[in-house]
Design a protein around this motif. Structure first.
Motif, short mmCIF file in Angstrom:
data_model
loop_
_atom_site.label_atom_id
_atom_site.label_comp_id
_atom_site.label_asym_id
_atom_site.label_seq_id
_atom_site.Cartn_x
_atom_site.Cartn_y
_atom_site.Cartn_z
N ALA A 1 -13.08 -55.25 48.49
CA ALA A 1 -12.64 -53.88 48.21
C ALA A 1 -11.17 -53.70 48.58
O ALA A 1 -10.38 -53.07 47.85
N LEU A 2 -10.80 -54.31 49.73
CA LEU A 2 -9.40 -54.22 50.17
C LEU A 2 -8.46 -54.90 49.15
O LEU A 2 -7.42 -54.36 48.77
N LEU A 3 -8.89 -56.10 48.74
CA LEU A 3 -8.07 -56.84 47.75
C LEU A 3 -7.98 -56.05 46.44
O LEU A 3 -6.93 -55.99 45.81
N TYR A 4 -9.12 -55.44 46.06
CA TYR A 4 -9.14 -54.67 44.81
C TYR A 4 -8.18 -53.48 44.92
O TYR A 4 -7.47 -53.15 43.97
N LYS A 5 -8.17 -52.86 46.11
CA LYS A 5 -7.25 -51.72 46.33
C LYS A 5 -5.79 -52.17 46.12
O LYS A 5 -5.01 -51.50 45.45
N GLU A 6 -5.47 -53.35 46.68
CA GLU A 6 -4.09 -53.85 46.53
C GLU A 6 -3.80 -54.16 45.07
O GLU A 6 -2.71 -53.91 44.57
N TRP A 7 -4.81 -54.71 44.39
CA TRP A 7 -4.64 -55.06 42.98
C TRP A 7 -4.39 -53.81 42.15
O TRP A 7 -3.50 -53.77 41.30
N ILE A 8 -5.17 -52.74 42.42
CA ILE A 8 -5.01 -51.47 41.69
C ILE A 8 -3.58 -50.93 41.88
O ILE A 8 -2.93 -50.49 40.94
N LYS A 9 -3.11 -51.03 43.12
CA LYS A 9 -1.78 -50.48 43.42
C LYS A 9 -0.66 -51.25 42.71
O LYS A 9 0.35 -50.69 42.33
N THR A 10 -0.86 -52.57 42.61
CA THR A 10 0.29 -53.39 42.22
C THR A 10 0.20 -54.00 40.83
O THR A 10 1.16 -54.64 40.39
N ARG A 11 -0.93 -53.83 40.12
CA ARG A 11 -1.13 -54.64 38.90
C ARG A 11 -0.04 -54.42 37.86
O ARG A 11 0.44 -55.38 37.25
N TRP A 12 0.37 -53.16 37.64
CA TRP A 12 1.39 -52.92 36.61
C TRP A 12 2.74 -53.44 37.05
O TRP A 12 3.51 -53.98 36.26
N TYR A 13 2.98 -53.27 38.37
CA TYR A 13 4.24 -53.82 38.88
C TYR A 13 4.25 -55.35 38.75
O TYR A 13 5.27 -55.94 38.38
N LEU A 14 3.10 -55.98 39.06
CA LEU A 14 3.04 -57.45 38.98
C LEU A 14 3.30 -57.95 37.56
O LEU A 14 3.97 -58.97 37.37
N LEU A 15 2.78 -57.21 36.59
CA LEU A 15 3.03 -57.59 35.19
C LEU A 15 4.53 -57.51 34.90
O LEU A 15 5.12 -58.42 34.31
N LEU A 16 5.14 -56.41 35.38
CA LEU A 16 6.59 -56.24 35.17
C LEU A 16 7.37 -57.35 35.89
O LEU A 16 8.30 -57.95 35.33
N ALA A 17 6.96 -57.63 37.15
CA ALA A 17 7.66 -58.66 37.93
C ALA A 17 7.52 -60.02 37.25
O ALA A 17 8.47 -60.80 37.21
N LEU A 18 6.33 -60.30 36.71
CA LEU A 18 6.11 -61.57 36.00
C LEU A 18 7.07 -61.67 34.82
O LEU A 18 7.73 -62.69 34.62
N LEU A 19 7.14 -60.56 34.05
CA LEU A 19 8.00 -60.57 32.86
C LEU A 19 9.47 -60.74 33.26
O LEU A 19 10.20 -61.51 32.64
N VAL A 20 9.88 -60.02 34.31
CA VAL A 20 11.30 -60.05 34.70
C VAL A 20 11.68 -61.42 35.31
O VAL A 20 12.67 -62.02 34.91
N THR A 21 10.85 -61.92 36.25
CA THR A 21 11.22 -63.20 36.90
C THR A 21 11.18 -64.35 35.89
O THR A 21 12.10 -65.16 35.83
N LEU A 22 10.12 -64.39 35.08
CA LEU A 22 10.06 -65.45 34.08
C LEU A 22 11.11 -65.23 33.01
O LEU A 22 11.68 -66.18 32.47
N GLY A 23 11.40 -63.96 32.73
CA GLY A 23 12.43 -63.63 31.74
C GLY A 23 13.80 -64.15 32.17
O GLY A 23 14.52 -64.77 31.39
#
Lengths: 344, 223
Positions: free
Chosen positions: B4-26
């Protein structure tokens, strides 16, 4: 965990204080050195110097303290200021009893510099061997690079990014035939097309043997250089000066300076000069008659005047350095190109 | 509870992580594109020569990207906790506070490791066809301290954000800036050598600093 976190926090505070406080104090208080620019005058047979005074004036003096005008000072160093004296119509027919021409003076002149940070750095791993005898006036960079391995030399075609096995085999076989034992401990060369001629590389093999490697018309030229009995070399500096009288400067394990002379690959000791390339900077200003060797040591800036003919010591001069710095932690150094903690 | 704790962190950060993935790999992809274009225009020989003689690595434009990605992740993960006072609720879960914090930090470090691992893999795979292993190694050795700065930036960012008082927060900020400077001192590729492992260890130890902030938060310290 709380105790560990607190300890770690105070450890970081200590590291940052040891790093930043001495740096800030030294930055504000330590003044730059003002040792004068010094050369050996073949006219006075003594050192002469140019010093910038505190009121931003320039003083021209000799060691005895006699002051000179700029114009008179040029005449004390006729081989160093040969072009200026020629432009003024004052270039002498002879210097120290030896007839000289401007061309002779210019060809024999050189400036050589070595700094510890050039040696204390991560090895590039790849090198370029130019064609030394292409038949063209201008040198050109090669289309391949080479690496030295534990078993030989490997040329890599840069456009294809592939090892040229035929050329690698040719050069490795020649090096082995001439007695070179891999892995090579050190190599020195000046891989640039912006020079007058190319002498390839000098190699120090696994046994401390000295070899000269270059490429002539695509073929390997390897020469084993015979070392005097007991000489164990440490560092090599290929020179490629205009005069072609020297092939390299060499230092041995006792930090003595030697010259590899050409033609004939003779090794001559530069009398009296000691130089540790890993810790000290060295500048040599060479003229037709003598060299002024400046070694920037930890406690003094040492000057040696050396005869350009037989490398005998003519004179010495030393400027003690009294740099007062607050010791502290630093992560970079002007003596190397590594990032690591050091307390000094 | 852990899930549940991990899921909470995932909910908070998932859109940011997608953006970070795109930017860093970009950024890594853009650096590689520039490298390949330079090889095509100038020839491989010139690029190899510049890389050997002038220690060029052709990825300078992405120098601060991993650091910004790490700092931004810390902001995305911990600013809402502090701003909406969620941290108080999180720490009242029936799990030890230290374990809760550990899970949150481990989640952040793990996703950064994946993100940066992909970036390093992209750089290695993209450069290898046109460069010798030594030169690819130079690129990766130049990039490693920057990626490590991203992890350290994340952990130091978490420490600073979780700190409840502004006076102490400014001290955290000042110390973090100086510590992060350590990752950007290299004059040439491969300059860090063995010290990089020490920096990695110190970076991971920086996770313990967040616990100091949480302890102060639980003790009721506030401006």
């Amino acid at each position: 965990m709380t105790r560990f976190a607190k300890l770690f926090f105070w450890f970081l505070v200590l590291v940052l204080l040891l790093w930043q406080l001495p740096w800030a104090v030294n930055y504000l208080l330590v003044q730059s050195r003002n040792t004068p620019f010094t050369l050996y005058s073949e006219v006075l047979d003594d050192f002469v110097m140019i010093r910038h005074t505190s009121d931003k004036e320039v003083e021209y003096r000799d060691r005895a303290g006699n002051e000179y005008t700029r114009r008179a000072f040029d005449s004390l160093l006729p081989l160093f200021y040969a072009r200026q004296l020629t432009a003024d119509g004052r270039f002498p027919d002879s210097v120290a009893g030896r007839p000289v021409t401007l061309r002779e003076a210019q060809i024999a002149s050189f400036i050589f510099r070595s700094a510890p940070k050039d040696l204390n750095r991560p090895a590039p791993g790849l090198h370029f061997l130019l064609e030394s005898m292409s038949g063209r006036v201008d040198l050109a960079m090669p289309s391949d690079a080479f690496r030295l391995t534990g078993r030989g030399i490997e040329f890599i075609d840069m456009a294809a990014n592939r090892i040229d096995t035929a050329k690698s085999g040719r050069f490795t076989r020649m090096l082995l035939r001439k007695g070179c034992r891999f892995p090579v401990r050190e190599l020195s060369g000046n891989p640039s097309a912006r020079k007058e001629y190319d002498e390839g590389y000098l190699l120090l093999d696994a046994d401390g043997g000295l070899f000269h490697l270059k490429m002539m018309q695509g073929r390997p030229y390897v020469r084993a250089v015979e070392l005097p009995e007991g000489l164990r070399l440490r560092h090599l500096f290929l020179t490629e000066f205009r005069s072609r009288r020297t092939l390299a400067f060499l230092t041995d394990e006792s930090h003595r300076l030697h010259v590899l002379t050409m033609p004939g690959y003779g090794i001559r000791r530069v009398e009296g000069v000691t130089f540790d390339p890993e810790r000290e900077s060295m500048t040599i200003v060479g003229t037709l008659l003598d060299w002024t060797v400046c070694v920037d040591g930890a406690s003094a800036e040492r000057y040696y005047a050396v005869s350009a003919d037989d490398f005998s010591l003519l004179d010495t001069l030393s400027y003690p350095l009294s740099e007062r710095r607050i010791p502290g932690l630093s992560f970079t150094s002007s003596s190397d190109r590594y990032v690591k903690p050091r307390f000094r | 509870m852990w899930k549940a704790l991990l899921y909470k962190e995932w909910i908070k950060t998932r859109w940011y992580l997608l953006l970070a993935l795109l930017v860093t790999l970009g950024f890594a992809g853009y650096a590689l594109l520039k490298l390949h274009r330079a090889v095509a225009l100038m020839g491989a020989g010139h690029i190899w020569e510049v890389m050997v003689t002038r220690q060029a690595v052709f990825i300078d434009q992405m120098q601060y990207v991993p650091l910004l990605a790490g700092l931004a992740l810390a902001a995305v993960q911990y600013l809402p906790e502090m701003h909406r006072k969620c941290l108080k609720l999180t720490l009242h879960l029936p799990v030890p506070a230290l374990a809760t914090l550990g899970v949150m930090l481990a989640f952040g470090v793990a996703v950064l490791a994946v993100l940066f691992g992909l970036g390093i893999a992209l750089l290695a795979a993209g450069a290898r066809p046109v460069l010798a292993p030594e030169l690819v190694g130079n690129i990766l050795h130049a990039a490693l301290p920057w990626y490590l700065a991203g992890v350290a930036g994340y952990l130091l960012g978490a420490w600073t954000i979780l700190e409840p008082t502004w006076k102490r927060r400014i001290l955290c900020l000042l110390m973090s800036v100086l510590l992060l400077r350590l990752f950007f001192l290299a004059p040439v590729p491969r300059a860090y050598g063995g010290f990089l492992a020490v920096l990695a260890l110190l970076s991971l130890c920086a996770a313990s600093l967040s616990w100091l902030s949480v302890v102060r938060f639980m003790a009721g310290r506030q401006d």
